[in-house]
Enzyme design. Structure first.
Site, short mmCIF file in Angstrom:
data_model
loop_
_atom_site.label_atom_id
_atom_site.label_comp_id
_atom_site.label_asym_id
_atom_site.label_seq_id
_atom_site.Cartn_x
_atom_site.Cartn_y
_atom_site.Cartn_z
N ASP A 65 4.94 -9.41 -7.53
CA ASP A 65 5.82 -10.10 -6.69
C ASP A 65 5.51 -11.62 -7.23
O ASP A 65 4.40 -11.99 -6.92
CB ASP A 65 5.21 -10.12 -5.04
CG ASP A 65 6.14 -10.79 -4.37
OD1 ASP A 65 6.70 -12.07 -4.65
OD2 ASP A 65 5.90 -10.72 -2.98
N ASN A 92 14.60 -15.48 -13.20
CA ASN A 92 15.93 -14.88 -12.94
C ASN A 92 15.68 -14.22 -11.73
O ASN A 92 16.61 -14.23 -10.58
CB ASN A 92 16.31 -13.99 -14.01
CG ASN A 92 17.27 -13.01 -13.38
OD1 ASN A 92 18.37 -13.28 -13.22
ND2 ASN A 92 16.81 -11.66 -13.03
N TYR A 158 19.76 -20.10 0.28
CA TYR A 158 19.70 -19.62 -1.08
C TYR A 158 20.44 -21.01 -1.87
O TYR A 158 20.03 -21.42 -3.06
CB TYR A 158 20.74 -18.76 -0.93
CG TYR A 158 21.25 -18.05 -2.51
CD1 TYR A 158 20.12 -17.20 -2.92
CD2 TYR A 158 22.26 -18.77 -3.19
CE1 TYR A 158 20.64 -16.77 -4.37
CE2 TYR A 158 22.62 -17.98 -4.29
CZ TYR A 158 21.91 -17.10 -4.92
OH TYR A 158 22.19 -16.55 -6.16
N ALA A 161 17.89 -23.76 -2.57
CA ALA A 161 16.73 -23.57 -3.63
C ALA A 161 17.12 -23.45 -4.94
O ALA A 161 16.79 -24.01 -6.10
CB ALA A 161 16.25 -22.03 -3.09
N LYS A 162 18.68 -23.08 -5.19
CA LYS A 162 19.21 -23.11 -6.38
C LYS A 162 19.52 -24.68 -6.79
O LYS A 162 19.57 -24.83 -8.21
CB LYS A 162 20.66 -22.21 -6.44
CG LYS A 162 20.19 -20.93 -6.27
CD LYS A 162 19.29 -20.12 -7.36
CE LYS A 162 19.56 -18.69 -7.36
NZ LYS A 162 18.75 -18.13 -8.23
N1 LIG Z 1 25.04 -11.88 -8.71
C1 LIG Z 1 25.74 -13.01 -8.52
O1 LIG Z 1 26.79 -12.86 -8.15
C2 LIG Z 1 24.93 -13.93 -8.85
C3 LIG Z 1 25.44 -15.52 -8.56
C4 LIG Z 1 25.06 -16.50 -8.74
C5 LIG Z 1 23.48 -16.60 -9.12
N2 LIG Z 1 23.00 -15.17 -9.44
C6 LIG Z 1 21.62 -15.28 -9.51
O2 LIG Z 1 21.30 -14.38 -10.63
C7 LIG Z 1 19.81 -13.87 -10.63
C8 LIG Z 1 19.86 -12.35 -10.62
O3 LIG Z 1 20.60 -11.94 -9.70
P1 LIG Z 1 21.31 -10.36 -9.65
O4 LIG Z 1 22.66 -10.64 -9.02
O5 LIG Z 1 20.94 -9.92 -10.79
O6 LIG Z 1 20.53 -9.72 -8.50
P2 LIG Z 1 19.57 -8.65 -8.42
O7 LIG Z 1 20.06 -7.45 -9.04
O8 LIG Z 1 19.09 -8.61 -6.64
O9 LIG Z 1 18.12 -8.86 -9.25
C9 LIG Z 1 17.12 -9.97 -8.49
C10 LIG Z 1 16.06 -9.22 -9.29
O10 LIG Z 1 14.88 -10.04 -8.69
C11 LIG Z 1 13.92 -9.12 -8.33
N3 LIG Z 1 12.97 -9.73 -7.36
C12 LIG Z 1 13.34 -10.32 -6.19
N4 LIG Z 1 12.46 -10.85 -5.54
C13 LIG Z 1 11.32 -10.65 -6.30
C14 LIG Z 1 9.79 -11.13 -6.16
N5 LIG Z 1 9.49 -11.60 -4.94
N6 LIG Z 1 9.25 -10.64 -7.21
C15 LIG Z 1 9.61 -10.11 -8.27
N7 LIG Z 1 10.64 -9.67 -8.38
C16 LIG Z 1 11.69 -10.04 -7.43
C17 LIG Z 1 14.60 -7.89 -7.98
O11 LIG Z 1 13.56 -6.59 -7.95
P3 LIG Z 1 12.46 -6.09 -6.87
O12 LIG Z 1 13.46 -6.18 -5.76
O13 LIG Z 1 12.16 -4.75 -7.26
O14 LIG Z 1 11.53 -7.21 -6.88
C18 LIG Z 1 15.64 -7.81 -8.58
O15 LIG Z 1 15.39 -6.92 -9.82
C19 LIG Z 1 19.31 -14.51 -9.41
O16 LIG Z 1 18.68 -15.63 -9.63
C20 LIG Z 1 20.53 -14.68 -8.36
O17 LIG Z 1 20.22 -15.71 -7.59
C21 LIG Z 1 23.38 -13.90 -8.98
#
Ligand SMILES: NC(=O)c1ccc[n+]([C@@H]2O[C@H](COP(=O)([O-])OP(=O)(O)OC[C@H]3O[C@@H](n4cnc5c(N)ncnc54)[C@H](OP(=O)(O)O)[C@@H]3O)[C@@H](O)[C@H]2O)c1
Length: 257
Positions: A65, A92, A158, A161-162
């Site tokens: 975590d 990420n 959210y 934080a970003k």
């Molecule tokens: N998808 C979008 O539309 C979007 C848009 C703008 C920005 N983003 C940003 O892009 C990044 C990736 O997002 P994504 O869409 O790929 O989301 P995602 O698939 O939910 O990926 C987030 C990952 O972070 C891990 N995670 C969450 N909390 C954690 C913790 N406390 N410790 C360790 N790992 C943790 C999760 O795995 P576990 O739950 O197994 O820990 C998951 O694999 C993020 O920073 C997100 O804010 C995404």
């Protein structure tokens, strides 16, 4: 992929990707690996991490975590033990969550800020010596939704934080330049990763959201994880070395509409 000049650039590099089990993190880990880098991916759940690494000997995984106080030491030690160096840290991992001000509770706010902002800070801090040794790069994954001066109803935590992460990107670029470490940010737009469902939406509601957003995005579609991963890799290449403190929007032009 056949050997190429690009592959040679990344060969021998070691990359740490938090949240590498799913979505953008998985695509990023695989993109670096395809370019010849060795990668440590981190997340809380073992199964998706294993799936990201499956069949790819150069990708190792660690369950942690990122917000736990022990995580920075565990993650950096694991990367150094496995691979002996760290060239790139991709902050990420993040959790999304939707609530308006009157419905926010302290535990949820603190958990979200902890994972999305405090964790990258202390992980980067712990990785500094290793990054200095390689003249490495930190990539902070922000969000195009937090760029500019727009409001973002029901995503205030959210978004804060970003926004703060982008501030850290700029500040660390200046603070760390004397140590030879670069810090850049990437701000994804709407990317289909399933994150909405993980944040509590029903699959149908997430599909509707993606379809509605596709109509609003000048590019005519939502993003794919690979759209973001490609840029993250490029930002760490030697040719990108003069970019420092910048946050790049990769969002099909949504944030400039
Ligand atoms: N998808 C979008 O539309 C979007 C848009 C703008 C920005 N983003 C940003 O892009 C990044 C990736 O997002 P994504 O869409 O790929 O989301 P995602 O698939 O939910 O990926 C987030 C990952 O972070 C891990 N995670 C969450 N909390 C954690 C913790 N406390 N410790 C360790 N790992 C943790 C999760 O795995 P576990 O739950 O197994 O820990 C998951 O694999 C993020 O920073 C997100 O804010 C995404």
């Amino acid at each position: 992929m056949s050997p190429s000049a690009q592959e040679a650039d990344q060969a021998g590099k070691v990359v740490v990707v938090t949240g590498g089990g799913t979505g953008i993190g998985r695509a990023t880990a695989r993109a670096f690996h395809e370019d010849g880098a060795r990668v440590l991916i981190v997340g809380r759940s073992e199964a998706p991490l294993k799936e990201s690494a499956e069949g790819r000997g150069g990708i190792r995984w660690l369950t942690a975590d990122v917000h736990s106080p022990q995580a920075p030491e565990r993650i950096v030690s694991a990367a150094l033990r496995e691979f002996g160096r760290i060239d790139v840290l991709v902050n990420n991992a993040a959790v999304a969550g939707f609530a308006s001000l009157e419905h926010l509770d302290r535990a949820t706010v603190e958990a979200q800020m902890g994972t999305n902002l405090i964790a990258p800070l202390f992980l980067t801090q712990r990785a500094l010596d290793a990054l200095e040794a390689t003249r490495g790069t930190v990539v902070n994954v922000g969000s195009a939704g937090a760029l500019g001066h727009r409001a973002w109803p029901e995503s205030s935590v959210y978004g804060m934080a970003k926004t703060a992460l982008d501030f850290l990107t700029r500040t660390w670029a200046v603070e760390l330049a004397p140590r030879g470490i670069r810090c850049v940010g990437i701000a994804p737009g709407v990317v289909d990763t399933g994150v909405g469902v993980r944040a509590g939406m029903s699959p149908a509601a997430y599909d509707t959201f993606l379809a509605q957003m596709a109509e609003r995005i000048p590019a005519g579609r939502v993003g794919r994880p690979e759209d973001i991963a490609w840029w993250i890799v490029q930002l760490t290449r030697p040719e990108a070395g003069y970019a420092n403190g910048a946050v790049l929007a990769v969002d099909g032009a949504l944030s400039v509409t």
